[in-house]
Enzyme design. Structure first.
Site, PDB file in Angstrom:
ATOM      1  N   ASN A   1       2.408 -14.606   3.094  1.00 47.87           N
ATOM      2  CA  ASN A   1       1.013 -14.164   3.206  1.00 47.87           C
ATOM      3  C   ASN A   1       0.139 -15.291   2.684  1.00 47.87           C
ATOM      4  O   ASN A   1       0.055 -15.501   1.481  1.00 47.87           O
ATOM      5  CB  ASN A   1       0.808 -12.889   2.365  1.00 47.87           C
ATOM      6  CG  ASN A   1      -0.663 -12.501   2.269  1.00 47.87           C
ATOM      7  OD1 ASN A   1      -1.480 -12.947   3.067  1.00 47.87           O
ATOM      8  ND2 ASN A   1      -0.996 -11.675   1.287  1.00 47.87           N
ATOM      9  N   TRP A   2      -0.513 -15.999   3.601  1.00 50.95           N
ATOM     10  CA  TRP A   2      -1.299 -17.164   3.194  1.00 50.95           C
ATOM     11  C   TRP A   2      -2.663 -16.787   2.617  1.00 50.95           C
ATOM     12  O   TRP A   2      -3.390 -17.647   2.178  1.00 50.95           O
ATOM     13  CB  TRP A   2      -1.488 -18.089   4.386  1.00 50.95           C
ATOM     14  CG  TRP A   2      -0.283 -18.949   4.660  1.00 50.95           C
ATOM     15  CD1 TRP A   2       0.918 -18.934   3.996  1.00 50.95           C
ATOM     16  CD2 TRP A   2      -0.168 -19.963   5.665  1.00 50.95           C
ATOM     17  NE1 TRP A   2       1.757 -19.877   4.512  1.00 50.95           N
ATOM     18  CE2 TRP A   2       1.123 -20.521   5.538  1.00 50.95           C
ATOM     19  CE3 TRP A   2      -1.030 -20.456   6.649  1.00 50.95           C
ATOM     20  CZ2 TRP A   2       1.566 -21.549   6.376  1.00 50.95           C
ATOM     21  CZ3 TRP A   2      -0.588 -21.473   7.480  1.00 50.95           C
ATOM     22  CH2 TRP A   2       0.704 -22.009   7.345  1.00 50.95           C
ATOM     23  N   LYS A   3      -3.041 -15.526   2.701  1.00 51.08           N
ATOM     24  CA  LYS A   3      -4.381 -15.102   2.241  1.00 51.08           C
ATOM     25  C   LYS A   3      -5.425 -16.031   2.872  1.00 51.08           C
ATOM     26  O   LYS A   3      -5.279 -16.388   4.029  1.00 51.08           O
ATOM     27  CB  LYS A   3      -4.426 -15.112   0.715  1.00 51.08           C
ATOM     28  CG  LYS A   3      -3.205 -14.438   0.101  1.00 51.08           C
ATOM     29  CD  LYS A   3      -3.348 -14.168  -1.343  1.00 51.08           C
ATOM     30  CE  LYS A   3      -2.022 -13.623  -1.872  1.00 51.08           C
ATOM     31  NZ  LYS A   3      -2.136 -12.988  -3.159  1.00 51.08           N
TER      32      LYS A   3
ATOM     33  N   GLY B   1       3.148 -14.758  -1.533  1.00 52.85           N
ATOM     34  CA  GLY B   1       1.826 -15.371  -1.455  1.00 52.85           C
ATOM     35  C   GLY B   1       1.908 -16.850  -1.786  1.00 52.85           C
ATOM     36  O   GLY B   1       2.252 -17.676  -0.941  1.00 52.85           O
ATOM     37  N   GLY B   2       1.645 -17.191  -3.042  1.00 54.35           N
ATOM     38  CA  GLY B   2       1.532 -18.595  -3.481  1.00 54.35           C
ATOM     39  C   GLY B   2       2.676 -19.485  -3.018  1.00 54.35           C
ATOM     40  O   GLY B   2       2.439 -20.593  -2.504  1.00 54.35           O
TER      41      GLY B   2
ATOM     42  N   GLY C   1       0.142 -12.910  -7.745  1.00 49.73           N
ATOM     43  CA  GLY C   1      -0.636 -14.094  -8.089  1.00 49.73           C
ATOM     44  C   GLY C   1      -0.768 -14.324  -9.581  1.00 49.73           C
ATOM     45  O   GLY C   1      -1.565 -15.156 -10.014  1.00 49.73           O
TER      46      GLY C   1
ATOM     47  N   SER D   1       4.676 -12.720  -7.088  1.00 48.82           N
ATOM     48  CA  SER D   1       5.125 -13.953  -7.758  1.00 48.82           C
ATOM     49  C   SER D   1       6.589 -14.287  -7.470  1.00 48.82           C
ATOM     50  O   SER D   1       7.321 -14.729  -8.354  1.00 48.82           O
ATOM     51  CB  SER D   1       4.861 -13.865  -9.271  1.00 48.82           C
ATOM     52  OG  SER D   1       3.477 -13.753  -9.518  1.00 48.82           O
TER      53      SER D   1
HETATM   54  C1  PEP Z   1       1.010 -11.397  -1.952  1.00 49.31           C
HETATM   55  O1  PEP Z   1      -0.057 -11.896  -1.695  1.00 49.31           O
HETATM   56  O2  PEP Z   1       1.417 -10.464  -1.244  1.00 49.31           O
HETATM   57  C2  PEP Z   1       1.774 -11.891  -3.087  1.00 49.31           C
HETATM   58  C3  PEP Z   1       2.879 -11.269  -3.408  1.00 49.31           C
HETATM   59  O3  PEP Z   1       1.294 -12.992  -3.739  1.00 49.31           O
HETATM   60  P1  PEP Z   1       2.069 -13.905  -4.829  1.00 49.31           P
HETATM   61  O4  PEP Z   1       3.427 -14.218  -4.257  1.00 49.31           O
HETATM   62  O5  PEP Z   1       1.219 -15.147  -4.969  1.00 49.31           O
HETATM   63  O6  PEP Z   1       2.168 -13.128  -6.095  1.00 49.31           O
END
Ligand code: PEP
Length: 249
Positions: free
Chosen positions: A9-11, A234-235, A173, A213
């Site tokens: 998920n690149w947001k 995400g990240g 995040g 995370s």
């Molecule tokens: C997400 O955006 O769905 C997510 C899990 O982000 P991150 O991996 O950065 O915590």
């Protein structure tokens, strides 16, 4: 057996040229991966660039949201048929950031899932508790209610086409991953809710991803849990090396 799904998920990150450059680096690194579905979800405007760059590879492309009606006077919205018309295959629905900043509710989540399925998109439906809810020992109450209102009203045939992502909001995040045991307990609870509503076969078949995370150094412990069937990332999905190492772990 359930084929794991690794979804990025690149947001609100990356331009179109950065999207293409990322995929050109990722594609050879995951070409020999074990059986798993690999999904990248860029912002709407970069979907065509991503779809073009990933064509004829193992990587499928998803959107991060959609609107439940097909067309109309809804400025700024994007519908499911618009997404499938450009070759988009997946969609994230009900991400906690959409619930927190854009007023998404279990009711809108349900409408979006149905719209996505009608168009042939594969939904990844997010659920998860906030920190204060976990601290109040309300995790199962929250997950149970998100499931009951957002997912349980689906018909069994519709349910069979969705993936669920358990994403504890306090772990998104923040660098604070749920321990494999905490994640496994939530996944186990969700699978028992699925069993209660849709039966044993549906519960055994549904992929439940973990998100929050996820990094190359913690994915092994998470994926070793029998109820964890992949990750929504995400990240760590923004860098091709780190996402490839999650896919290839
Ligand atoms: C997400 O955006 O769905 C997510 C899990 O982000 P991150 O991996 O950065 O915590």
């Amino acid at each position: 057996m359930r084929t794991p799904v690794l979804a990025g998920n690149w947001k609100m990150h990356k331009t179109a040229p950065e999207t293409i450059a990322f995929l050109e680096r990722l594609i050879p690194m995951v070409a020999g991966a074990a059986p798993r579905e690999i999904v990248i979800c860029p912002p709407f405007v970069n979907l065509p660039a991503a779809i073009g760059a990933a064509r004829a590879t193992r990587i499928e492309i998803g959107a991060q949201n959609l609107f439940w009606l097909k067309e109309g006077a809804y400025t700024g919205e994007v519908s499911a048929p618009m997404l499938t018309s450009i070759g988009c295959q997946w969609v994230i629905i009900g991400h906690s950031e959409r619930r927190q900043y854009f007023g998404e509710t279990d009711e809108t989540v349900l409408k979006k899932i149905i719209a996505a399925l009608e168009a042939g998109l594969k939904p990844i439906v997010c659920v998860g508790e906030r920190l204060e809810e976990r601290e109040a020992n309300a995790t199962e109450i929250v997950l149970g209610s998100q499931f009951a209102s957002g997912i349980a009203p689906l018909e069994p045939g519709q349910f069979s086409k969705i993936c669920i992502a358990y994403e504890p909001v306090w772990a998104i995040g923040t660098g604070k991953t749920a321990t494999p045991e905490i994640a496994a307990a939530a996944h186990h609870f969700l699978r028992s809710e699925i069993r209660g509503r849709f039966g044993d076969e549906a519960a055994a078949a549904c992929r439940i991803l973990y998100g929050g995370s996820v990094k190359p150094d913690n994915i092994g412990g998470l994926m070793a849990q029998p109820d964890i069937d992949g990750a929504l990332v995400g990240g760590a999905s923004l860098d091709p090396e780190s996402f490839a190492s999650l896919v290839n772990h």
